[in-house]
Enzyme design. Sequence first.
Site, PDB file in Angstrom:
ATOM      1  N   CYS A  25     -10.233  -4.786   0.532  1.00 50.70           N
ATOM      2  CA  CYS A  25     -11.351  -3.844   0.562  1.00 50.70           C
ATOM      3  C   CYS A  25     -12.260  -4.097  -0.649  1.00 50.70           C
ATOM      4  CB  CYS A  25     -10.835  -2.404   0.576  1.00 50.70           C
ATOM      5  SG  CYS A  25     -10.147  -1.845  -1.000  1.00 50.70           S
TER       6      CYS A  25
ATOM      7  N   GLU B 178       0.291   5.279   0.623  1.00 52.36           N
ATOM      8  CA  GLU B 178      -0.630   6.323   1.041  1.00 52.36           C
ATOM      9  C   GLU B 178      -0.195   7.684   0.505  1.00 52.36           C
ATOM     10  OE1 GLU B 178      -2.056   4.155   5.150  1.00 52.36           O
ATOM     11  OE2 GLU B 178      -0.839   5.969   5.312  1.00 52.36           O
TER      12      GLU B 178
ATOM     13  N   ASN C 127       0.842  -1.185   0.000  1.00 55.14           N
ATOM     14  CA  ASN C 127       0.000   0.000   0.000  1.00 55.14           C
ATOM     15  C   ASN C 127       0.882   1.241   0.000  1.00 55.14           C
ATOM     16  OD1 ASN C 127       0.547  -0.918   2.734  1.00 55.14           O
ATOM     17  ND2 ASN C 127      -0.955   0.530   3.508  1.00 55.14           N
TER      18      ASN C 127
ATOM     19  N   GLU D  94      -3.029  -4.767  -2.998  1.00 53.65           N
ATOM     20  CA  GLU D  94      -3.585  -5.688  -3.989  1.00 53.65           C
ATOM     21  C   GLU D  94      -3.630  -5.055  -5.370  1.00 53.65           C
ATOM     22  OE1 GLU D  94      -5.940  -6.359  -0.085  1.00 53.65           O
ATOM     23  OE2 GLU D  94      -4.854  -4.733  -1.087  1.00 53.65           O
TER      24      GLU D  94
ATOM     25  N   CYS E  86      -4.040   0.577  -2.607  1.00 55.98           N
ATOM     26  CA  CYS E  86      -3.863  -0.634  -1.802  1.00 55.98           C
ATOM     27  C   CYS E  86      -2.815  -1.566  -2.408  1.00 55.98           C
ATOM     28  CB  CYS E  86      -5.185  -1.386  -1.699  1.00 55.98           C
ATOM     29  SG  CYS E  86      -6.511  -0.451  -0.906  1.00 55.98           S
TER      30      CYS E  86
ATOM     31  N   CYS F 296     -10.672  -3.220  -4.081  1.00 54.05           N
ATOM     32  CA  CYS F 296      -9.709  -4.229  -4.536  1.00 54.05           C
ATOM     33  C   CYS F 296     -10.420  -5.485  -5.031  1.00 54.05           C
ATOM     34  CB  CYS F 296      -8.727  -4.572  -3.425  1.00 54.05           C
ATOM     35  SG  CYS F 296      -7.512  -3.268  -3.136  1.00 54.05           S
TER      36      CYS F 296
END
Length: 152
Positions: free
Chosen positions: A106, A63, A61, A74, A72, A109
């Site tokens: 999430c 940010e 991930n 994934e 993310c 994803c």
Amino acid sequence: MEGSGQRPAPAAPPGRPQGKHLQLLLRRSREAKNCAYCPYSNFPVGAALLTADGEIFSGCNVENACYSLGVCAERTAIQKAISEGHTSFRAMAITSDMGDHFIVPCGACRQVMREFGTDWDIYLTKADGTYIVKRLEELLPLSFGPEDLKKV
């Protein structure tokens, strides 16, 4: 085994990584987690994606101070694989530091994963390395995919 009440372990479904290949996928997801850039959430996540050709692409991930621009682990792994010409996937391992809970992708994803089919395995891990395996179709039932656009 006969009469002992024990059964042999079931064979893994075709295409599911096993043994050293599975351990490598899980290790690569842990390594990716260590590269996460997460100064705001302090929630590092790593993912490793196994292509149909047997290559592994990892992601973490990343940010951003403008929170909605973060990405993310994934999706990072999927985008890396796509950028290298891969669009068929067999499995993904996801790792975090969630303690006694399995990490799950999430909703965004899950939908990005769904773009590339529902028939692949997702290894959801705990911080101690234990994992469960779910099919993508279990994580996103009654999903919408590219084939649905052709139904109108």
